[in-house]
Design a protein around this motif. Structure first.
Motif, PDB file in Angstrom:
ATOM      1  N   ALA A 450      -7.117  45.532  -8.311  1.00  0.00           N
ATOM      2  CA  ALA A 450      -8.411  44.634  -7.735  1.00  0.00           C
ATOM      3  C   ALA A 450      -8.419  43.197  -8.591  1.00  0.00           C
ATOM      4  O   ALA A 450      -9.252  42.561  -7.993  1.00  0.00           O
ATOM      5  CB  ALA A 450      -9.699  45.563  -7.740  1.00  0.00           C
ATOM      6  N   ALA A 451      -7.543  43.110  -9.548  1.00  0.00           N
ATOM      7  CA  ALA A 451      -7.652  42.049 -10.230  1.00  0.00           C
ATOM      8  C   ALA A 451      -7.454  40.975  -9.394  1.00  0.00           C
ATOM      9  O   ALA A 451      -6.504  40.884  -8.577  1.00  0.00           O
ATOM     10  CB  ALA A 451      -6.958  41.994 -11.454  1.00  0.00           C
ATOM     11  N   ARG A 452      -8.185  39.667  -9.576  1.00  0.00           N
ATOM     12  CA  ARG A 452      -7.936  38.673  -9.063  1.00  0.00           C
ATOM     13  C   ARG A 452      -6.250  37.952  -8.978  1.00  0.00           C
ATOM     14  O   ARG A 452      -5.974  37.360  -8.038  1.00  0.00           O
ATOM     15  CB  ARG A 452      -8.741  37.477  -9.240  1.00  0.00           C
ATOM     16  N   ASP A 453      -5.818  38.174 -10.369  1.00  0.00           N
ATOM     17  CA  ASP A 453      -4.633  37.477 -10.435  1.00  0.00           C
ATOM     18  C   ASP A 453      -3.394  38.541 -10.334  1.00  0.00           C
ATOM     19  O   ASP A 453      -2.322  38.296 -10.987  1.00  0.00           O
ATOM     20  CB  ASP A 453      -4.596  36.726 -11.794  1.00  0.00           C
ATOM     21  N   TYR A 454      -3.700  39.750  -9.625  1.00  0.00           N
ATOM     22  CA  TYR A 454      -2.703  40.872  -9.616  1.00  0.00           C
ATOM     23  C   TYR A 454      -1.586  40.526  -8.875  1.00  0.00           C
ATOM     24  O   TYR A 454      -0.372  40.719  -9.698  1.00  0.00           O
ATOM     25  CB  TYR A 454      -3.386  41.872  -8.599  1.00  0.00           C
ATOM     26  N   ARG A 481      -1.428  39.008   2.911  1.00  0.00           N
ATOM     27  CA  ARG A 481      -2.403  38.091   1.928  1.00  0.00           C
ATOM     28  C   ARG A 481      -1.432  38.004   0.470  1.00  0.00           C
ATOM     29  O   ARG A 481      -1.035  37.180   0.083  1.00  0.00           O
ATOM     30  CB  ARG A 481      -3.598  38.299   1.490  1.00  0.00           C
ATOM     31  N   ARG A 485       1.166  35.082  -0.897  1.00  0.00           N
ATOM     32  CA  ARG A 485       0.822  34.383  -2.094  1.00  0.00           C
ATOM     33  C   ARG A 485       2.042  34.480  -2.909  1.00  0.00           C
ATOM     34  O   ARG A 485       2.659  33.691  -3.503  1.00  0.00           O
ATOM     35  CB  ARG A 485      -0.343  35.177  -3.048  1.00  0.00           C
TER      36      ARG A 485
END
Length: 659
Positions: A450-454, A481, A485
Motif C-alpha cells: 500500500a506504500a505510495r512509492d511501492y 496504474r 508508472r
C-alpha cells in the motif's frame, strides 16, 4: 505391443504417438489423466483434473474423447485456443488413431460473416473514410471465396475494426429462415456441421450462452452430448457470472435505435412514425451517460441511485424505450425486420425493468461505465445452484481441466464455486524439473504494497535481475496504474526494447517481444494467462503484488458479505484461494518446456510476513527460493560442466525449498 484396452499405453513409449509423431515424449502424468478422462466419460462422472504445465493435457483428453464412441463437446477458454485445438491438435490425434469420426468447430455468431448485413452495408453506401472503404472491399472480396465465413481467416481487417459490427449478426437482428441469404448462411452451415458431428469444439462464451441462456440458439446441438470437457476451466466461475446475469448496455440501446431506423427504409410512412421516438431514446441514453459521469467506473446500483439526476434519467429512459416499443408493435407486421426490432425492444424493456425494479436478495445489482457508454447488471450472488441445475439437465459427464484449479493441493474453492458435489479429482504435477530449471527470488526490504512509492521500489528490485538476465522478462502488474508508472520509470533506465500493454494489440506485442530476443514486456490482467513464450526470449517473470481481486468490485463485496453471514471467513474462504489461482497463472508463464530456464521474482513482502503467504508458496511448483540477489546473478552466469554444456550454480538461502 501395447494393450489395446489401456488408453494410457497408447500414449506410452511403445504406443502409436511415440512411433508416429516426431518429438513426442511419453509422460506418465499424461497417461494417468487419459485413463481418468476415459473413466469419467464411460461412467458419466464429474472430474476435476489439474494438470501442471507440460503434462500434455490436450492429448490426454482428446484420445479418450475420440475413442469413447460418445458425442463429446470440448470447450476452450479462448477462440485462439479453439482454433489451435481444431486445426492443429485434433487432426494429429485423429491421424495417429486412425479415428473415423466427424468433427466440427463452432463459434458464436459474431465470428461469422452475415451475408445479409454485408449486402445492407454495401447498399447503404455509408460515408466510409478511405481506410474503412478499403476494409469493406477486402471483406467483399473474401466473402466470395470463403467456405466457413470465419472472421479469423481475414487477418488484414483487424479484429477490433468497427466494420465487423456492421457485417456480422447478433441473436437480436438475425432474420432467421426469412433471410434472403438463409441458404448460404455461414452460421446455419456451422450449426448443421456441429449437429452432425461426433466431436464439437466450442469456447466457454458460446457454451454458456447456449446452456445458460439459449441465447445463441444452439439448443438443439449442445445438449445432445454425453460428455463435456472444459479446458482452461479456471475461467468458468467468472464467465458463468456474466451469463447468468441480466444486463443491458448503452450500446444495445443505441444499436436498437440505429437498426429500427434502418428497417424503416422501404416501409411507407414508417419513418414519419419512428423518427421522433428513436431520436428521443438516443437522447435519453446520452443524458443518462452524462448524469453518470462523476461516478466511479464500477459500483453498486444504490450508489448510482443516490446521484442527483440519475433516478430521473433512468425513469425517462424506461418511458422512452416503452414508447418506442409501442410504436414498433404497431408496425411489426409490415416487415420481418421491423418485427425483429420490436421483439428486441420488448426484451430490452423487460430487462431494464428487472434491473431497475429488482430487489431480489439472490442478486447483486451494479453498473459499469465506459468512455462513451454504460452497462447495468443484476448478477446472482451464488452461481453454484444455476451451474448445478445446468449440468443436471445434460445427463452427461463433465470434465474440468486446467493447470490452475487447486489451492495448496485442495480443490474445495473451485468445487464450491461451481456447485460440484463430491467430484472425482486428480492432481498431476508438471513434468518439468523446476528444481533445476527455475529459481524463485523474493527480494528483501520491500515496503507494504500500500506504500505510495511501492512501484518505484519494485522497479528498483527488478532492475538488477533484468541486468543479470539481459532483459528477456515479463513484468506483470495487478493494476494498470502500476503498469503505467513502471513504464515511465523504465523508459530511460534500460537498454532493451520495452513492450507496454496498450501500446499495440496483444498478439503484436508478443510477436515483437519474441523477435527482439532481449525485450522487457509490461502487462496487466490479460498477460497473466494464455501467453506462451518458450525458449530464451523469456527468462524472468516479475510479479509486483499478490493478485487479490479489486476490493471495489460490487459483486465481490456482496459475495464476501454473504459468505460471512453463512459462517465462512470471506478472506481465507474466497479472496486468498482466488488470488492463489491467479498467481499460479502468472507464474506459469515462466517455464513452458523442458529446455526453459528462468527466475520468478515475487515482490510482495506479505508472502513472508503473513500467515497466508505460505499457502501461496505451497501452491507454486516446487523450486528453490532465495532472498539473495547474488544467487539470481549466479543462475544467469553459466559455468561449463564436465560435458562441456553450460549449467548454473544454484544454492538455496532458505533451510527449506518450496514444498
Amino acid at each position: 505391443m501395447t494393450d489395446p484396452d489401456d488408453i494410457g499405453a497408447l500414449l506410452g513409449a511403445e504406443g502409436p504417438f511415440a512411433r508416429e509423431l516426431p518429438n513426442f515424449a511419453p509422460r506418465p502424468a499424461q497417461q494417468e489423466m487419459a485413463r481418468a478422462v476415459q473413466h469419467a466419460i464411460a461412467e458419466c462422472e464429474t472430474l476435476i483434473a489439474e494438470a501442471g504445465t507440460g503434462t500434455g493435457k490436450t492429448y490426454a483428453y482428446l484420445v479418450p474423447a475420440m475413442l469413447s464412441g460418445q458425442r463429446v463437446i470440448i470447450s476452450t477458454g479462448t477462440k485462439a485456443l479453439q482454433d489451435q485445438l481444431f486445426f492443429r491438435d485434433l487432426p494429429k490425434v485423429r491421424s495417429v488413431l486412425g479415428a473415423r469420426l466427424k468433427t466440427a468447430l463452432l463459434k458464436g455468431r459474431a465470428n461469422y460473416l452475415c451475408l445479409y448485413r454485408l449486402d445492407q452495408t454495401v447498399r447503404e453506401g455509408a460515408s466510409f473514410d478511405r481506410h474503412q472503404a478499403g476494409q469493406l472491399a477486402a471483406i467483399r472480396a473474401w466473402s466470395a471465396r470463403t467456405r466457413r465465413g470465419d472472421r479469423m481467416e481475414l487477418a488484414e481487417v483487424p479484429e477490433d475494426s468497427p466494420l465487423w459490427l456492421r457485417v456480422t449478426s447478433t441473436p437480436e437482428n438475425c432474420l432467421g429462415v426469412e433471410c434472403p441469404f438463409y441458404d448460404d448462411c455461414h452460421v446455419v452451415k456451422a450449426r448443421r456441421e456441429a449437429q452432425e458431428a461426433d466431436l464439437v469444439v466450442v469456447n466457454h462464451h458460446l457454451l454458456f450462452a447456449d446452456l445458460a441462456l439459449k441465447q445463441e440458439g444452439f439448443g438443439e446441438i449442445l445438449p445432445g452430448a454425453q460428455a463435456f470437457i472444459l479446458d482452461e476451466a479456471h475461467q468458468i466461475p467468472e464467465l458463468a457470472g456474466q451469463f447468468f446475469s441480466q444486463s443491458i448496455s448503452a450500446r444495445q440501446l443505441t444499436e436498437l435505435a440505429q437498426d429500427a431506423l434502418a428497417e424503416c427504409n422501404g416501409v411507407t410512412g414508417a419513418i414519419g412514425l419512428m423518427l421522433e421516438p428513436i431520436e428521443a431514446l438516443q437522447d435519453a441514453v446520452r443524458k443518462l451517460r452524462l448524469a453518470l459521469d462523476p461516478l466511479p467506473t464500477r459500483g453498486a446500483f444504490h450508489e448510482l441511485l443516490q446521484r442527483e439526476g440519475v433516478p430521473t434519467s433512468l425513469r425517462d429512459l424506461g418511458e422512452l424505450l416503452s414508447a418506442l416499443t409501442d410504436v414498433l408493435a404497431s408496425q411489426a407486421e409490415r416487415s420481418r425486420g421491423l418485427m425483429n426490432v420490436h421483439e428486441r425492444a420488448a426484451s430490452l424493456m423487460e430487462r431494464l425493468d428487472r434491473i431497475i425494479e429488482g430487489h431480489s436478495e439472490h442478486d447483486v445489482r451494479w453498473y459499469e461505465l465506459f468512455p462513451r457508454g454504460f452497462s447495468l447488471h443484476a448478477t446472482p450472488l451464488d452461481l453454484a445452484a444455476p451451474l448445478r441445475a445446468m449440468r443436471e439437465r445434460t445427463f452427461a459427464a463433465w470434465i474440468h481441466t486446467s493447470a490452475t484449479l487447486s489451492v495448496a493441493g485442495r480443490f474445495d474453492h473451485f468445487a464450491r464455486q461451481l456447485g460440484l458435489d463430491d467430484p472425482q479429482t486428480l492432481s498431476l504435477e508438471s513434468p518439468f524439473d523446476y528444481a533445476r530449471q527455475a529459481l524463485c527470488y523474493i527480494p528483501d526490504g520491500l515496503p507494504d504494497p500500500a506504500a505510495r512509492d511501492y512501484t518505484e521500489r519494485v522497479i528498483d528490485a527488478a532492475l538488477p535481475v533484468l541486468q543479470a538476465s539481459s532483459g528477456r522478462a515479463f513484468l506483470l502488474f495487478t493494476s494498470h496504474r502500476a503498469l503505467r508508472r513502471a513504464a515511465e520509470l523504465l523508459a530511460d533506465r534500460v537498454p532493451w526494447p520495452l513492450f507496454v500493454q496498450g501500446s499495440a494489440p496483444r498478439h503484436q506485442l508478443l510477436e515483437e517481444f519474441r523477435a527482439s530476443g532481449h525485450g522487457v514486456l509490461l502487462g496487466a490482467a490479460s498477460f497473466w494467462e494464455g501467453v506462451d513464450v518458450a525458449g530464451e526470449a523469456l527468462s524472468v517473470v516479475v510479479i509486483d503484488k499478490l493478485p487479490f481481486a479489486a476490493p471495489d468490485d460490487p459483486v465481490l463485496q456482496a459475495r464476501l458479505e454473504a459468505l460471512e453471514q453463512s459462517g465462512i471467513n470471506p478472506f481465507m474462504g474466497w479472496q486468498v484461494p482466488a488470488a492463489v489461482i491467479a498467481l499460479k497463472q502468472g507464474a506459469g508463464r515462466l517455464i513452458r518446456d523442458v529446455h526453459d530456464r528462468g527466475v520468478l521474482v515475487l515482490c510482495d513482502p506479505r508472502l513472508m510476513t503473513k500467515g497466508y503467504g505460505k499457502l501461496f508458496l505451497k501452491s507454486l511448483p516446487s523450486m528453490p527460493r532465495t532472498h539473495e540477489l547474488s544467487q539470481v546473478q549466479a543462475f544467469f552466469a553459466p559455468i561449463a560442466n564436465e560435458s562441456g554444456e553450460p549449467r548454473a550454480v544454484m544454492h538455496d538461502s532458505f533451510s527449506d525449498t518450496a514444498p
